[in-house]
Design an enzyme around this catalytic site. Structure first.
Site, PDB file in Angstrom:
ATOM      1  N   SER A 155       0.801  -1.340  -0.137  1.00  0.00           N
ATOM      2  CA  SER A 155       0.116   0.083   0.016  1.00  0.00           C
ATOM      3  C   SER A 155       0.959   1.051   0.158  1.00  0.00           C
ATOM      4  O   SER A 155       1.953   1.145   0.372  1.00  0.00           O
ATOM      5  CB  SER A 155      -0.830  -0.106   1.139  1.00  0.00           C
ATOM      6  OG  SER A 155      -0.151   0.266   2.447  1.00  0.00           O
ATOM      7  N   ASP A 213      -0.927  -1.502  -4.394  1.00  0.00           N
ATOM      8  CA  ASP A 213      -2.021  -1.466  -3.821  1.00  0.00           C
ATOM      9  C   ASP A 213      -2.765  -0.170  -3.608  1.00  0.00           C
ATOM     10  O   ASP A 213      -1.980   0.746  -2.858  1.00  0.00           O
ATOM     11  CB  ASP A 213      -2.047  -2.398  -2.516  1.00  0.00           C
ATOM     12  CG  ASP A 213      -3.414  -2.730  -1.934  1.00  0.00           C
ATOM     13  OD1 ASP A 213      -4.432  -2.798  -2.814  1.00  0.00           O
ATOM     14  OD2 ASP A 213      -3.368  -2.664  -0.770  1.00  0.00           O
TER      15      ASP A 213
HETATM   16  O1  G3H Z   1      -6.068  -3.569  -0.442  1.00  0.00           O
HETATM   17  C1  G3H Z   1      -5.751  -4.281   0.577  1.00  0.00           C
HETATM   18  C2  G3H Z   1      -6.821  -5.157   1.158  1.00  0.00           C
HETATM   19  O2  G3H Z   1      -8.242  -4.762   0.756  1.00  0.00           O
HETATM   20  C3  G3H Z   1      -6.763  -5.527   2.676  1.00  0.00           C
HETATM   21  O3  G3H Z   1      -7.795  -5.603   3.424  1.00  0.00           O
HETATM   22  O4  G3H Z   1      -6.813  -5.473   5.628  1.00  0.00           O
HETATM   23  O5  G3H Z   1      -9.151  -5.896   5.363  1.00  0.00           O
HETATM   24  O6  G3H Z   1      -7.642  -7.790   4.607  1.00  0.00           O
HETATM   25  P1  G3H Z   1      -7.677  -6.329   4.836  1.00  0.00           P
HETATM   26 ZN    ZN Z   2      -7.921  -2.662  -0.506  1.00  0.00          ZN
END
Ligand code: G3H
Ligand code: ZN
Length: 302
Positions: free
Chosen positions: A51, A86
């Site tokens: 991310s 991401d």
């Molecule tokens: O983009 C990353 C995710 O959508 C992760 O989501 O932390 O709820 O598993 P999460």
């Molecule tokens: Zn996400």
């Protein structure tokens, strides 16, 4: 030198054959090694992603790219690896394309939809020139307990026509821990979208959704499932157990040494990943015609 693939054939195969490939967020060196271990042990393709926040924490997109490639080399990975940005904004998506990430998500959901579409098209153009895959987001994934917005079928069609390689849709899913009384995924909308477009669909906020719902979503076109919180919780639990057992206070064995302190949490990530791979049905590389996988656009190849 290790090389990356864009994952297009892998995710198309997943959608066609109704299984999912987890997209696992990395947070640091230990995470990266834990994820590479899980992929090696299960012989499944690794979709590792970062991310914008985690990249900043770790020292930038270039550092993350170099880290992933170096860990792949040092751990001698022999399954395909996709490195994905991401939830990138326009600038970070362009930066990661320049750096040779093999996949980028341009998340324009906060923009007016026309602007999201126009910018997505620009990212598709820049990425496809280099064989890099693009994921877009339509609707809105809820944040920490709520606030999502369902993706529309018209948007799914327009974004698929814009040439995206995978499409993240708001279908009642939420990032982080799901709240008490959560209504669940909206399968009616997922089915409408999946009937309308054949691009592999992405389920964000994959942590904590009951397995039966995830399996149903996979049967309706979800091919990529994003997981971050679940492994953070696995890491936390194992680390807490180590500390509560007093191992960190064992001075004669240097139980406080990070190489020992971080080990149970790191192993817990790999174990949790292996469980997910098993119930999501992620297809091992040896079950495929491996030539077809390695024939994908190979980036960073020397
Ligand atoms: O983009 C990353 C995710 O959508 C992760 O989501 O932390 O709820 O598993 P999460
Ligand atoms: Zn996400």
């Amino acid at each position: 030198m290790a090389f990356l693939v864009n994952g297009n054939e892998i995710l198309k195969d997943a959608r066609r054959n109704q299984y999912a490939v987890g997209a696992y967020n990395t947070n640091n060196l230990e995470w990266t090694r834990a994820l590479v271990s899980g992929a090696k042990e299960t012989r499944t393709p690794l979709l590792i992603q970062v991310s914008t926040g985690a990249a900043k924490y770790m020292g930038g997109y270039k550092l993350v790219r170099d880290l992933v490639l170096n860990v792949m080399d040092s751990m001698d990975i022999d399954v395909p690896v996709i490195l994905n940005l991401d939830h990138g904004d326009f600038e970070s998506a362009k930066e990661c394309i320049e750096l040779g990430y093999s996949s980028v998500m341009f998340d324009g959901h906060k923009l007016p939809v026309e602007e999201n579409l126009a910018k997505t098209k620009e990212i598709v153009r820049l990425a496809h020139e280099r064989g890099i895959a693009v994921e877009a987001e339509i609707g809105k994934i809820g944040e920490n307990q709520g606030g999502g917005e369902l993706a529309s079928v018209e948007d799914a069609i327009r974004f698929a026509e814009a040439g995206v390689d995978r499409l993240a849709c708001g279908i009642g899913n939420i990032h982080g821990v799901y709240p008490e009384g959560w209504e669940g995924l909206n399968f009616d909308r997922l089915k409408e979208i999946s009937d309308a477009v054949d691009v592999p669909l992405v389920l964000h906020g994959g942590s904590g959704i009951p397995q039966d719902q995830v399996k149903k979503a996979i049967s309706l076109g979800i091919a990529k499932i994003n997981i971050n919180t679940e492994f953070q919780l696995a890491f936390q639990k194992a680390t807490r157990e180590y500390i509560e057992a007093g191992h960190d206070q064992d001075r004669s064995n240097k139980g406080f040494d990070p190489r020992k302190l971080l080990r149970p949490g790191t192993d817990a990530i790999t174990e949790s990943m292996k469980e997910m791979i098993s119930w999501m049905g992620t297809r091992p590389i040896d079950d495929r015609d491996s030539k077809f996988v390695f024939d994908e656009a190979s980036l960073n190849e020397e």
